[in-house]
Design a protein around this motif. Sequence first.
Motif, PDB file in Angstrom:
ATOM      1  N   GLY A 146      -8.177  71.595  11.586  1.00 18.29           N
ATOM      2  CA  GLY A 146      -7.521  71.802  10.329  1.00 18.29           C
ATOM      3  C   GLY A 146      -7.843  70.470   9.737  1.00 18.29           C
ATOM      4  O   GLY A 146      -8.979  70.153   9.136  1.00 18.29           O
ATOM      5  N   VAL A 147      -6.849  69.489   9.421  1.00 19.80           N
ATOM      6  CA  VAL A 147      -7.133  68.507   8.586  1.00 19.80           C
ATOM      7  C   VAL A 147      -7.607  67.335   9.848  1.00 19.80           C
ATOM      8  O   VAL A 147      -6.692  66.776  10.418  1.00 19.80           O
ATOM      9  CB  VAL A 147      -6.017  67.773   8.003  1.00 19.80           C
ATOM     10  CG1 VAL A 147      -6.168  66.568   7.170  1.00 19.80           C
ATOM     11  CG2 VAL A 147      -5.596  68.930   6.889  1.00 19.80           C
ATOM     12  N   ASP A 148      -8.955  67.211   9.938  1.00 19.05           N
ATOM     13  CA  ASP A 148      -9.319  66.242  10.923  1.00 19.05           C
ATOM     14  C   ASP A 148      -9.181  64.779  10.757  1.00 19.05           C
ATOM     15  O   ASP A 148      -8.565  64.481   9.646  1.00 19.05           O
ATOM     16  CB  ASP A 148     -10.878  66.263  11.103  1.00 19.05           C
ATOM     17  CG  ASP A 148     -11.491  67.510  11.236  1.00 19.05           C
ATOM     18  OD1 ASP A 148     -10.569  68.378  11.978  1.00 19.05           O
ATOM     19  OD2 ASP A 148     -12.483  67.832  11.213  1.00 19.05           O
ATOM     20  N   ARG A 149      -9.052  63.941  11.667  1.00 23.44           N
ATOM     21  CA  ARG A 149      -8.764  62.553  11.441  1.00 23.44           C
ATOM     22  C   ARG A 149     -10.179  61.674  11.910  1.00 23.44           C
ATOM     23  O   ARG A 149     -10.964  61.970  12.870  1.00 23.44           O
ATOM     24  CB  ARG A 149      -7.675  62.178  12.439  1.00 23.44           C
ATOM     25  CG  ARG A 149      -6.454  62.946  11.906  1.00 23.44           C
ATOM     26  CD  ARG A 149      -5.057  62.772  12.621  1.00 23.44           C
ATOM     27  NE  ARG A 149      -4.535  61.510  12.447  1.00 23.44           N
ATOM     28  CZ  ARG A 149      -3.790  61.166  11.248  1.00 23.44           C
ATOM     29  NH1 ARG A 149      -3.360  62.058  10.651  1.00 23.44           N
ATOM     30  NH2 ARG A 149      -3.149  60.032  11.200  1.00 23.44           N
ATOM     31  N   LEU A 150      -9.900  60.415  11.567  1.00 22.02           N
ATOM     32  CA  LEU A 150     -10.956  59.475  11.736  1.00 22.02           C
ATOM     33  C   LEU A 150     -10.442  58.161  12.024  1.00 22.02           C
ATOM     34  O   LEU A 150      -9.855  57.732  11.041  1.00 22.02           O
ATOM     35  CB  LEU A 150     -11.941  59.528  10.779  1.00 22.02           C
ATOM     36  CG  LEU A 150     -13.315  58.878  10.669  1.00 22.02           C
ATOM     37  CD1 LEU A 150     -14.477  59.867  10.335  1.00 22.02           C
ATOM     38  CD2 LEU A 150     -13.405  57.831   9.778  1.00 22.02           C
ATOM     39  N   GLY A 151     -11.272  57.071  12.804  1.00 19.16           N
ATOM     40  CA  GLY A 151     -10.884  55.783  12.967  1.00 19.16           C
ATOM     41  C   GLY A 151     -11.985  54.880  12.760  1.00 19.16           C
ATOM     42  O   GLY A 151     -13.217  55.454  13.452  1.00 19.16           O
ATOM     43  N   TYR A 152     -11.987  53.735  12.833  1.00 17.16           N
ATOM     44  CA  TYR A 152     -13.322  52.860  12.909  1.00 17.16           C
ATOM     45  C   TYR A 152     -12.868  51.416  13.377  1.00 17.16           C
ATOM     46  O   TYR A 152     -11.838  51.032  13.298  1.00 17.16           O
ATOM     47  CB  TYR A 152     -13.962  52.957  11.438  1.00 17.16           C
ATOM     48  CG  TYR A 152     -13.161  52.831  10.314  1.00 17.16           C
ATOM     49  CD1 TYR A 152     -12.631  51.477   9.833  1.00 17.16           C
ATOM     50  CD2 TYR A 152     -12.720  53.984   9.897  1.00 17.16           C
ATOM     51  CE1 TYR A 152     -11.766  51.573   8.854  1.00 17.16           C
ATOM     52  CE2 TYR A 152     -11.915  54.048   8.633  1.00 17.16           C
ATOM     53  CZ  TYR A 152     -11.462  52.508   8.274  1.00 17.16           C
ATOM     54  OH  TYR A 152     -10.421  52.708   7.074  1.00 17.16           O
ATOM     55  N   SER A 153     -13.966  50.865  14.080  1.00 24.54           N
ATOM     56  CA  SER A 153     -13.901  49.665  14.777  1.00 24.54           C
ATOM     57  C   SER A 153     -13.546  48.638  13.928  1.00 24.54           C
ATOM     58  O   SER A 153     -12.728  47.548  14.145  1.00 24.54           O
ATOM     59  CB  SER A 153     -14.789  49.347  15.521  1.00 24.54           C
ATOM     60  OG  SER A 153     -16.189  49.169  14.665  1.00 24.54           O
ATOM     61  N   TRP A 154     -13.686  48.624  12.545  1.00 19.19           N
ATOM     62  CA  TRP A 154     -13.585  47.474  11.655  1.00 19.19           C
ATOM     63  C   TRP A 154     -12.148  47.611  10.812  1.00 19.19           C
ATOM     64  O   TRP A 154     -11.936  46.926   9.978  1.00 19.19           O
ATOM     65  CB  TRP A 154     -14.678  47.242  10.653  1.00 19.19           C
ATOM     66  CG  TRP A 154     -15.198  48.366   9.785  1.00 19.19           C
ATOM     67  CD1 TRP A 154     -14.416  48.714   8.598  1.00 19.19           C
ATOM     68  CD2 TRP A 154     -15.884  49.816  10.074  1.00 19.19           C
ATOM     69  NE1 TRP A 154     -14.997  50.024   7.954  1.00 19.19           N
ATOM     70  CE2 TRP A 154     -15.814  50.466   9.020  1.00 19.19           C
ATOM     71  CE3 TRP A 154     -16.523  49.819  11.018  1.00 19.19           C
ATOM     72  CZ2 TRP A 154     -16.387  51.573   8.907  1.00 19.19           C
ATOM     73  CZ3 TRP A 154     -17.345  51.147  11.217  1.00 19.19           C
ATOM     74  CH2 TRP A 154     -17.222  52.098  10.076  1.00 19.19           C
ATOM     75  N   ALA A 155     -11.478  48.554  11.302  1.00 15.86           N
ATOM     76  CA  ALA A 155     -10.159  48.988  10.488  1.00 15.86           C
ATOM     77  C   ALA A 155      -9.061  47.628  10.470  1.00 15.86           C
ATOM     78  O   ALA A 155      -8.666  47.647   9.506  1.00 15.86           O
ATOM     79  CB  ALA A 155      -9.389  49.920  11.307  1.00 15.86           C
ATOM     80  N   ALA A 156      -9.201  46.862  11.405  1.00 13.94           N
ATOM     81  CA  ALA A 156      -8.244  45.496  11.356  1.00 13.94           C
ATOM     82  C   ALA A 156      -8.707  44.211  11.028  1.00 13.94           C
ATOM     83  O   ALA A 156      -8.427  43.283  11.155  1.00 13.94           O
ATOM     84  CB  ALA A 156      -7.408  45.346  12.708  1.00 13.94           C
ATOM     85  N   SER A 157     -10.145  44.445  10.411  1.00 15.64           N
ATOM     86  CA  SER A 157     -10.701  43.220   9.860  1.00 15.64           C
ATOM     87  C   SER A 157     -11.317  43.285   8.607  1.00 15.64           C
ATOM     88  O   SER A 157     -11.428  44.688   7.856  1.00 15.64           O
ATOM     89  CB  SER A 157     -12.029  42.838  10.880  1.00 15.64           C
ATOM     90  OG  SER A 157     -13.143  43.606  10.420  1.00 15.64           O
ATOM     91  N   GLU A 158     -11.504  42.329   8.114  1.00 10.26           N
ATOM     92  CA  GLU A 158     -11.895  42.362   6.388  1.00 10.26           C
ATOM     93  C   GLU A 158     -13.536  42.551   6.393  1.00 10.26           C
ATOM     94  O   GLU A 158     -14.145  42.755   5.159  1.00 10.26           O
ATOM     95  CB  GLU A 158     -11.771  40.955   5.898  1.00 10.26           C
ATOM     96  CG  GLU A 158     -10.111  40.726   5.474  1.00 10.26           C
ATOM     97  CD  GLU A 158      -9.785  39.747   4.917  1.00 10.26           C
ATOM     98  OE1 GLU A 158     -10.348  39.275   4.137  1.00 10.26           O
ATOM     99  OE2 GLU A 158      -8.626  39.385   4.934  1.00 10.26           O
ATOM    100  N   ASP A 159     -14.241  42.602   7.447  1.00 13.77           N
ATOM    101  CA  ASP A 159     -15.540  42.824   7.362  1.00 13.77           C
ATOM    102  C   ASP A 159     -16.047  43.989   8.425  1.00 13.77           C
ATOM    103  O   ASP A 159     -15.121  44.685   9.004  1.00 13.77           O
ATOM    104  CB  ASP A 159     -16.466  41.539   7.660  1.00 13.77           C
ATOM    105  CG  ASP A 159     -16.242  41.031   8.976  1.00 13.77           C
ATOM    106  OD1 ASP A 159     -15.448  41.306   9.833  1.00 13.77           O
ATOM    107  OD2 ASP A 159     -16.319  39.613   8.936  1.00 13.77           O
ATOM    108  N   MET A 160     -17.294  44.042   9.074  1.00 13.36           N
ATOM    109  CA  MET A 160     -17.540  45.118   9.785  1.00 13.36           C
ATOM    110  C   MET A 160     -17.309  44.549  11.225  1.00 13.36           C
ATOM    111  O   MET A 160     -17.523  45.271  12.115  1.00 13.36           O
ATOM    112  CB  MET A 160     -19.168  45.169   9.893  1.00 13.36           C
ATOM    113  CG  MET A 160     -19.577  46.125   8.719  1.00 13.36           C
ATOM    114  SD  MET A 160     -19.186  47.781   8.908  1.00 13.36           S
ATOM    115  CE  MET A 160     -18.490  48.358   7.467  1.00 13.36           C
TER     116      MET A 160
END
Length: 180
Positions: free
Chosen positions: A133-147
């Motif tokens: 349905g409505v998929d979800r996504l996360g990324y390793s840089w979520a809690a930082s201001e850069d990559m």
Amino acid sequence: MQRRTKIAVLGAVLLLVTGATGSAMAYGTDSHPHREAAALTGTAKLYRVAGDDITFSFDAHLAAKDNANPLKATGTFRWSHYAANSEGGWAKAKVDCLLTGGRVAVVSGVITDTDLTGVKGHRVGISVHDTGGVDRLGYSWAASEDMGPKDLPKCISAAPFEKVKKGTGDFRVVPWQPGF
């Protein structure tokens, strides 16, 4: 009468053979040697109230012959993020690990091409939940201001916390069967 019996028996044999072949292919047994061990493919836009244009695309695969080693995954993934004022950028990474389980995938890779300053060569990780349905996504840089750190371990990412914009997600996750 004898002819009808022969036709019925022949029909039953054909149904059994067809059913067995279809079942074997559906489960990826040796009768279907091209089945991948794992995969993450597709493209989607993230939902943001401010109207940012954020797109993620995946073409990551683990060949059946490499089933025991998710570090042999191949492919690429890319993303772009442009704010309403057109500021932003894009990056492309070469896959170096792919783990999937059910409808969830974690892929990592090293940034090989980008218009962002100072991040080429950094490893990043992304997670996807293919909900159907409505998929979800996360990324390793979520809690930082850069990559994030250049030395991020392989196959590491944040939980899939972002919602994909309705009607844009076509992620497909092929679940990994490690065999242990």
